[in-house]
Design an enzyme around this catalytic site. Structure first.
Site, mmCIF file in Angstrom:
data_model
loop_
_atom_site.group_PDB
_atom_site.id
_atom_site.type_symbol
_atom_site.label_atom_id
_atom_site.label_comp_id
_atom_site.label_asym_id
_atom_site.label_seq_id
_atom_site.Cartn_x
_atom_site.Cartn_y
_atom_site.Cartn_z
ATOM 1 N N SER A 8 27.607 4.275 -5.613
ATOM 2 C CA SER A 8 28.409 4.348 -6.958
ATOM 3 C C SER A 8 28.002 4.305 -7.891
ATOM 4 C CB SER A 8 29.409 3.922 -7.038
ATOM 5 O OG SER A 8 30.545 3.097 -5.854
ATOM 6 N N ARG A 12 26.614 7.847 -10.361
ATOM 7 C CA ARG A 12 26.916 8.376 -11.635
ATOM 8 C C ARG A 12 25.100 7.405 -12.863
ATOM 9 N NH1 ARG A 12 30.713 5.445 -9.098
ATOM 10 N NH2 ARG A 12 32.963 5.217 -9.908
ATOM 11 N N SER A 153 39.851 6.841 -8.431
ATOM 12 C CA SER A 153 39.347 6.748 -9.454
ATOM 13 C C SER A 153 37.763 7.619 -10.162
ATOM 14 C CB SER A 153 38.855 5.252 -9.922
ATOM 15 O OG SER A 153 37.888 5.386 -8.394
ATOM 16 N N GLN A 154 37.679 8.790 -8.811
ATOM 17 C CA GLN A 154 36.648 9.233 -9.325
ATOM 18 C C GLN A 154 36.964 10.350 -10.269
ATOM 19 O OE1 GLN A 154 34.898 10.693 -5.329
ATOM 20 N NE2 GLN A 154 33.718 8.726 -4.701
ATOM 21 N N SER A 179 41.144 1.971 -7.688
ATOM 22 C CA SER A 179 40.443 1.061 -7.579
ATOM 23 C C SER A 179 39.561 0.971 -8.769
ATOM 24 C CB SER A 179 39.383 1.950 -6.647
ATOM 25 O OG SER A 179 39.305 2.266 -5.777
ATOM 26 N N ASP A 293 37.722 -0.084 -0.694
ATOM 27 C CA ASP A 293 36.124 0.465 0.827
ATOM 28 C C ASP A 293 35.997 -0.453 1.526
ATOM 29 O OD1 ASP A 293 36.006 2.840 -0.409
ATOM 30 O OD2 ASP A 293 34.687 2.397 -1.483
#
Length: 407
Positions: A8, A12, A153-154, A179, A293
């Site tokens: 993650s 980002r 949430s992505q 999330s 996850d």
């Protein structure tokens, strides 16, 4: 035990590096299929990306991709498939995205609807709300949008990341959010790259402001750390994960708290977490909405608890690489474990699993989780052991070395 870098955070950081003017250095990025795919997507878009084993260097360009036309294959990567269309929308050109069959099944709709509301010209070439996708980019003016981030949430992260690249900034009101700790990762990293997002209730205010290139160290992946932590809890051994602790950006470090509720000894410092099994696991009911996850990890050790393990509020796990609730239930039943599921929950009852082949469904987290079950269940095999390459190519060797160290 050393755990690879966070997927993650690496994803980002790659977005932020591409969006910041100047040269960004990423230290100890995750080397896996997902992150390699993201980096190759940036290369296809014309960004200069130099990848060495422990250091990646990216030349950023706030105006958008250096090329005016490109095709990007996102592989299985959800961050690639969701973040890069937002990045190119702030530039100028025609950009086509496609992905694996697995990723084509996963939703894009909430994000692409929001981009359309902001005036972005984009077309779903096949099923609406899914890849393949073509973006005819001409910059994003900005403004106010309402977003449902209840599936991932992505979607929110993609809009937050692109917000500073818009002409007027963004105001994003969220009607639902899953999330949430992943959004906190996004906000903290944007801050590190020079942009402060203000939040008032359910609305995020993102200023139009230039990102600043950075020298950024990637912390270990907390979701991946759940497997050695669960392995220690299950077998009565001890393991320490350096680089993850109470100061971690990642919410999934809280999986250790779930283990503590089950009676496992947990010691956490600001930059490490140690789990020591006590040869007993208590049953529990736990809401894992914010750390979903790690649901398969808990499901995989749940049969060894002394009472039922019920995991709640995790509907979003049904739209991951596979339907993880159904995949966990299917594999537990293959192992002879009583299990029931509902729309957003799974309940697992105590049982001694027996040997069986695990159906991975191409999902790295199913493969890694049930490999932990195999520590106390001789004869467990995986139908797709190689799918761990998505986030941890060396997983099987690392687990074998950990087991050998405990013998």
């Amino acid at each position: 035990m050393q755990v690879p870098g966070s997927k993650s955070i690496t994803a980002r950081a790659l977005f932020l590096a591409a969006a910041a003017r100047g040269t960004t250095v990423l230290r100890k990025p995750l080397l896996s299929d997902d992150t390699e795919g993201f980096a190759e997507g940036l290369v296809a878009l014309g960004y200069r990306v130099d990848r060495r084993p422990d250091v990646w260097t990216i030349e950023g360009l706030p105006e958008g991709p250096p090329v005016g036309e490109a095709e990007v294959f996102c592989r299985d990567g959800a961050t690639t498939a969701r973040f890069l269309p937002a990045l190119v929308a702030a530039g100028k050109g025609v950009f086509r995205f496609d992905a694996s069959a697995q990723m084509r099944r996963r939703p894009l709709g909430p994000l692409t609807r929001a981009l359309r509301e902001l005036g972005v010209d984009l077309t779903h070439e096949g099923q609406e709300g899914h890849h393949p996708l073509t973006v005819r980019a001409n910059g994003i003016k900005g403004g106010h949008i309402t977003l449902d981030a209840g599936l991932s949430s992505q979607f929110l992260t993609a809009l937050l990341l692109v917000g500073p690249l818009t002409g007027e900034g963004l105001q994003i009101t969220v009607t639902d959010l899953v999330s949430a700790p992943y959004v906190e990762i996004t906000l903290a990293m944007m801050r590190r790259f020079g942009v402060e997002v203000r939040r008032e209730g359910d609305t995020f205010f993102v200023p139009p402001q230039q990102y600043i290139a950075a020298d950024y160290a990637i912390e270990p992946d907390a979701s991946t750390a759940s497997y050695p932590l669960a392995a220690a809890a299950l077998t009565g051994n001890s393991v320490t994960i350096p680089g993850l602790g109470s100061s971690s950006l990642q919410g999934d470090v809280r999986f250790a708290e779930v283990l503590a509720r089950m009676g496992v000894a947990v010691e956490m410092t600001s930059d490490s977490v140690t789990v020591t099994g006590t040869h007993r696991l208590r049953g529990l009911t736990v809401n894992m909405r914010d750390i979903s996850d790690t649901v398969p990890t808990l499901a995989a050790i749940a049969p060894f608890a002394d009472g039922p393990v019920r995991i709640e509020d995790v509907y979003n796990t049904r739209i991951k690489e596979c339907d993880r609730l159904d995949a966990c239930a299917e594999n537990l039943r293959r192992l002879g474990v009583p299990v029931s599921t509902g729309r957003d929950w799974i309940e697992i009852h105590p049982a001694q699993p027996h040997a069986a082949e695990i159906a991975c469904h191409g999902d790295h987290r199913i493969a890694m989780s049930f490999s932990v079950t195999g520590l106390l269940t001789p004869g467990i095999t995986l139908d797709e052991p190689g799918c761990v390459k998505k986030t941890f190519p060396g997983f099987h060797e690392a687990l074998a070395n950990l087991r050998a160290a405990w013998l």
